[in-house]
Design a protein around this motif. Structure first.
Motif, PDB file in Angstrom:
ATOM      1  N   LYS A 132       0.779  -1.231   0.000  1.00 43.71           N
ATOM      2  CA  LYS A 132       0.000   0.000   0.000  1.00 43.71           C
ATOM      3  C   LYS A 132       0.819   1.294   0.000  1.00 43.71           C
ATOM      4  O   LYS A 132       0.299   2.345  -0.380  1.00 43.71           O
ATOM      5  CB  LYS A 132      -0.940   0.019   1.212  1.00 43.71           C
ATOM      6  CG  LYS A 132      -2.062  -1.013   1.139  1.00 43.71           C
ATOM      7  CD  LYS A 132      -2.989  -0.873   2.341  1.00 43.71           C
ATOM      8  CE  LYS A 132      -4.180  -1.809   2.236  1.00 43.71           C
ATOM      9  NZ  LYS A 132      -5.087  -1.685   3.409  1.00 43.71           N
ATOM     10  N   ALA A 133       2.050   1.251   0.463  1.00 44.36           N
ATOM     11  CA  ALA A 133       2.844   2.484   0.546  1.00 44.36           C
ATOM     12  C   ALA A 133       3.102   3.059  -0.842  1.00 44.36           C
ATOM     13  O   ALA A 133       3.224   2.319  -1.827  1.00 44.36           O
ATOM     14  CB  ALA A 133       4.162   2.208   1.254  1.00 44.36           C
ATOM     15  N   LEU A 134       3.186   4.372  -0.912  1.00 45.54           N
ATOM     16  CA  LEU A 134       3.537   5.014  -2.181  1.00 45.54           C
ATOM     17  C   LEU A 134       4.949   4.642  -2.600  1.00 45.54           C
ATOM     18  O   LEU A 134       5.242   4.469  -3.789  1.00 45.54           O
ATOM     19  CB  LEU A 134       3.416   6.535  -2.050  1.00 45.54           C
ATOM     20  CG  LEU A 134       2.010   7.110  -1.922  1.00 45.54           C
ATOM     21  CD1 LEU A 134       2.081   8.613  -1.664  1.00 45.54           C
ATOM     22  CD2 LEU A 134       1.188   6.821  -3.172  1.00 45.54           C
ATOM     23  N   SER A 135       5.837   4.535  -1.613  1.00 47.53           N
ATOM     24  CA  SER A 135       7.218   4.140  -1.886  1.00 47.53           C
ATOM     25  C   SER A 135       7.840   3.635  -0.590  1.00 47.53           C
ATOM     26  O   SER A 135       7.511   4.117   0.499  1.00 47.53           O
ATOM     27  CB  SER A 135       8.033   5.319  -2.425  1.00 47.53           C
ATOM     28  OG  SER A 135       9.345   4.909  -2.811  1.00 47.53           O
ATOM     29  N   TRP A 136       8.711   2.641  -0.694  1.00 46.85           N
ATOM     30  CA  TRP A 136       9.432   2.149   0.472  1.00 46.85           C
ATOM     31  C   TRP A 136      10.771   1.577   0.021  1.00 46.85           C
ATOM     32  O   TRP A 136      10.931   1.145  -1.117  1.00 46.85           O
ATOM     33  CB  TRP A 136       8.631   1.086   1.223  1.00 46.85           C
ATOM     34  CG  TRP A 136       8.284  -0.138   0.408  1.00 46.85           C
ATOM     35  CD1 TRP A 136       7.168  -0.306  -0.379  1.00 46.85           C
ATOM     36  CD2 TRP A 136       9.054  -1.332   0.265  1.00 46.85           C
ATOM     37  NE1 TRP A 136       7.194  -1.537  -0.993  1.00 46.85           N
ATOM     38  CE2 TRP A 136       8.337  -2.192  -0.607  1.00 46.85           C
ATOM     39  CE3 TRP A 136      10.272  -1.768   0.804  1.00 46.85           C
ATOM     40  CZ2 TRP A 136       8.808  -3.461  -0.967  1.00 46.85           C
ATOM     41  CZ3 TRP A 136      10.737  -3.034   0.449  1.00 46.85           C
ATOM     42  CH2 TRP A 136      10.013  -3.860  -0.423  1.00 46.85           C
ATOM     43  N   HIS A 137      11.730   1.613   0.931  1.00 45.11           N
ATOM     44  CA  HIS A 137      13.045   1.055   0.618  1.00 45.11           C
ATOM     45  C   HIS A 137      13.720   0.610   1.909  1.00 45.11           C
ATOM     46  O   HIS A 137      13.688   1.317   2.917  1.00 45.11           O
ATOM     47  CB  HIS A 137      13.923   2.077  -0.093  1.00 45.11           C
ATOM     48  CG  HIS A 137      15.217   1.505  -0.596  1.00 45.11           C
ATOM     49  ND1 HIS A 137      15.278   0.678  -1.702  1.00 45.11           N
ATOM     50  CD2 HIS A 137      16.495   1.613  -0.145  1.00 45.11           C
ATOM     51  CE1 HIS A 137      16.533   0.322  -1.907  1.00 45.11           C
ATOM     52  NE2 HIS A 137      17.281   0.867  -0.972  1.00 45.11           N
ATOM     53  N   ILE A 138      14.299  -0.578   1.876  1.00 43.76           N
ATOM     54  CA  ILE A 138      15.046  -1.122   3.010  1.00 43.76           C
ATOM     55  C   ILE A 138      16.530  -1.067   2.665  1.00 43.76           C
ATOM     56  O   ILE A 138      16.938  -1.477   1.577  1.00 43.76           O
ATOM     57  CB  ILE A 138      14.617  -2.572   3.304  1.00 43.76           C
ATOM     58  CG1 ILE A 138      13.123  -2.618   3.670  1.00 43.76           C
ATOM     59  CG2 ILE A 138      15.456  -3.167   4.441  1.00 43.76           C
ATOM     60  CD1 ILE A 138      12.557  -4.029   3.730  1.00 43.76           C
ATOM     61  N   ALA A 139      17.322  -0.540   3.593  1.00 44.34           N
ATOM     62  CA  ALA A 139      18.761  -0.394   3.361  1.00 44.34           C
ATOM     63  C   ALA A 139      19.522  -0.905   4.580  1.00 44.34           C
ATOM     64  O   ALA A 139      18.927  -1.356   5.558  1.00 44.34           O
ATOM     65  CB  ALA A 139      19.111   1.062   3.058  1.00 44.34           C
ATOM     66  N   ARG A 140      20.849  -0.797   4.538  1.00 42.38           N
ATOM     67  CA  ARG A 140      21.662  -1.373   5.604  1.00 42.38           C
ATOM     68  C   ARG A 140      23.069  -0.805   5.604  1.00 42.38           C
ATOM     69  O   ARG A 140      23.511  -0.192   4.629  1.00 42.38           O
ATOM     70  CB  ARG A 140      21.743  -2.895   5.423  1.00 42.38           C
ATOM     71  CG  ARG A 140      22.295  -3.258   4.049  1.00 42.38           C
ATOM     72  CD  ARG A 140      21.973  -4.681   3.639  1.00 42.38           C
ATOM     73  NE  ARG A 140      22.749  -5.645   4.405  1.00 42.38           N
ATOM     74  CZ  ARG A 140      22.213  -6.617   5.146  1.00 42.38           C
ATOM     75  NH1 ARG A 140      20.895  -6.725   5.239  1.00 42.38           N
ATOM     76  NH2 ARG A 140      22.970  -7.484   5.790  1.00 42.38           N
ATOM     77  N   ALA A 141      23.747  -1.005   6.714  1.00 42.17           N
ATOM     78  CA  ALA A 141      25.189  -0.801   6.780  1.00 42.17           C
ATOM     79  C   ALA A 141      25.768  -2.097   7.315  1.00 42.17           C
ATOM     80  O   ALA A 141      25.285  -2.640   8.313  1.00 42.17           O
ATOM     81  CB  ALA A 141      25.548   0.368   7.692  1.00 42.17           C
TER      82      ALA A 141
END
Length: 210
Positions: free
Chosen positions: A71-80
């Protein structure tokens, strides 16, 4: 003022442009990456039950994870990664991961709301919100994506590095984890810059020298 399961939309009500919520999971563990997420929610597709991921059951988080992604307009999962944490320190590695999460959104937000008391350097205005994951819906959504993603990774590491209990404690310095670390030694996913891991390496090296 509209509310959603205790989360206060008034914090973003006066911002008429796209707002991204940003949160992290994994600053405290002795092993694994620090994982972050950024989410821009769609006001026309509300998600019921958003809350701080730590206050939700695992089953509820898993269900909300799929709903947020849908449902989100945009999403992103990131990391270090562990190597970046050891090189930069955990705070700067977390800020880097948050930058990556926001930059990974396919829609550029006009503002970012960050859980905590400081903001990473971003290309748009940002605001830090203490305990934002229990106040701002988009931050709560980001906390769910980050936690579910990291928990899944820790479950996979349980199979790769058995005996440490990683799937249960998720890398945090529990008595079970500390005992296993002392007994088995560090793995490649342990953070050398964290004191218990550093001590385990030093103890191992002293045995080798003897």
């Amino acid at each position: 003022m509209s509310t959603q399961m205790g989360l206060d939309f008034s914090l973003v009500a006066q911002v008429h442009e796209l707002v991204a919520g940003v949160d992290e999971v994994g600053r405290g563990p002795l092993c694994g990456a620090v994982v972050t997420a950024a989410v821009i929610l769609d006001p026309n597709r509300p998600i019921l039950g958003l809350n701080d991921s730590k206050k939700l059951t695992e089953a509820r988080r898993e269900k909300l994870f799929d709903e947020i992604c849908e449902k989100a307009l945009s999403w992103h999962i990131a990391r270090a990664e562990v190597e970046e944490i050891d090189k930069l320190n955990i705070l700067h590695a977390t800020m880097l991961a948050m930058q990556r999460a926001v930059e990974g959104l396919h829609i550029t937000p006009k503002m970012a709301m960050i859980d905590g008391n400081r903001c990473p350097k971003l290309g748009m205005p940002s605001e830090a919100v203490v305990k934002g994951d229990s106040k701002v819906p988009a931050i709560a959504a980001a906390s769910i994506l980050a936690k579910v993603s990291r928990d899944r990774e820790m479950a996979a590491f349980e199979l790769i590095y058995p005996g440490y209990g990683i799937g249960g404690h998720k890398g945090y310095p529990t008595p079970v984890h500390l005992e296993a670390l002392a007994r088995l030694g560090p793995t490649p996913i342990h953070r050398r810059s964290f004191a218990p891991v550093r001590q385990a390496y030093e103890l191992r090296e002293s045995f080798i020298e003897v």
